[in-house]
Design an enzyme around this catalytic site. Structure first.
Site, PDB file in Angstrom:
ATOM      1  N   CYS A 181     -17.488  74.670  58.072  1.00 54.25           N
ATOM      2  CA  CYS A 181     -18.737  74.390  58.771  1.00 54.25           C
ATOM      3  C   CYS A 181     -19.183  75.692  59.421  1.00 54.25           C
ATOM      4  O   CYS A 181     -18.652  76.760  59.107  1.00 54.25           O
ATOM      5  CB  CYS A 181     -18.556  73.269  59.794  1.00 54.25           C
ATOM      6  SG  CYS A 181     -17.284  73.616  61.040  1.00 54.25           S
ATOM      7  N   THR A 182     -20.120  75.622  60.329  1.00 52.75           N
ATOM      8  CA  THR A 182     -20.671  76.847  60.911  1.00 52.75           C
ATOM      9  C   THR A 182     -19.662  77.596  61.760  1.00 52.75           C
ATOM     10  O   THR A 182     -19.414  78.785  61.544  1.00 52.75           O
ATOM     11  CB  THR A 182     -21.917  76.524  61.756  1.00 52.75           C
ATOM     12  OG1 THR A 182     -22.837  75.774  60.960  1.00 52.75           O
ATOM     13  CG2 THR A 182     -22.585  77.797  62.254  1.00 52.75           C
TER      14      THR A 182
END
Length: 247
Positions: A181-182
């Site tokens: 994810c980020t």
């Protein structure tokens, strides 16, 4: 130059009201902009300010034993990418709607950016298993960029992820799954959930895409990384990208 940081920690917070009041005053006095989320399961931090202000708030947070091991990820910008300072109380710092998942009771195994690049270079992990990159982000984030050949479920919100994962669980038999994810928070929850439903070989990408960019650049990644501030997307050199992605 503005310093931007993001970090999180899954840890039980029973004093969120007091913590919110204290952090709000400290951040305002330092001229910081951004958001701090406080939930029973932990803290999530996105802040921007001068080097002195950022170093001061990080030292303040780490003085609390619960946050002593916070490791903020940094990037630079010409202007603050936030318009105000908010310290908010939330039910979850990232909403998955699976309350039995408590990451502080045991993290899923993680893989560093350097090791992951080595796996992707040769197409298998250290045990020779095929590596599957699983994007746990929302569809508009994936549209900005993702890893080559990554699996994503086209979700609009993170709470859609668990049932879709269950529908495709058998696809991961005999493979090593790396959730990403980020910044690490969603892929940590996702990896714990994957272990809980019986997917055997699971890792989370330590520090998420932003840490991967910081340590190894854009190898095996295509496009940019969506971020939740006014910059919207960052390139692999952690600079604001010229293109803009709108939700």
């Amino acid at each position: 130059m503005v310093i931007n940081i993001s970090c999180y920690k899954f840890v039980t917070l029973a004093d969120r009201e007091d913590l919110r009041a204290d952090l709000a005053v400290r951040c305002q006095s330092l001229g910081l902009m951004g958001t701090i989320l406080l939930a029973p399961e932990g803290i999530n931090v996105f802040l921007a300010g001068t080097r002195m202000a950022i170093d001061t708030i990080v030292a303040t947070l780490r003085a609390d034993p619960r946050f002593a091991d916070l490791q903020p990820k940094e990037s630079l910008s010409a202007e603050p990418p936030f318009r105000k300072m908010r310290v908010r109380l939330k039910k979850e710092i990232i909403t998955m709607k699976h309350p039995l998942i408590r990451p502080e009771e045991g993290r899923a195994p993680s893989v560093s950016a350097v090791t992951l690049k080595q796996w992707l270079d040769r197409g298998s992990d250290d045990a020779g298993r095929p590596v599957v990159m699983l994007d746990t982000r929302n569809d508009y984030e994936v549209a900005a960029g993702t890893f080559e050949n990554a699996v994503d479920y086209g979700i609009g919100i993170f709470s859609e992820f668990p049932p879709l994962l269950a529908d495709h669980r058998d696809n991961y038999a005999g493979k090593t799954v790396v959730s990403f994810c980020t910044g690490g928070i969603r892929c940590e929850k996702a990896a714990i959930h994957m272990k809980a439903i019986g997917i055997e070989h699971v890792y989370q990408l330590e520090g998420g895409i932003l840490k991967y960019f910081e340590e190894v650049g854009g190898a095996h990644y295509r496009g940019d990384c969506f971020v939740f501030d006014e910059r919207e997307v960052l390139s692999a050199d952690l600079q604001p990208a010229t293109g803009r992605v709108h939700r």
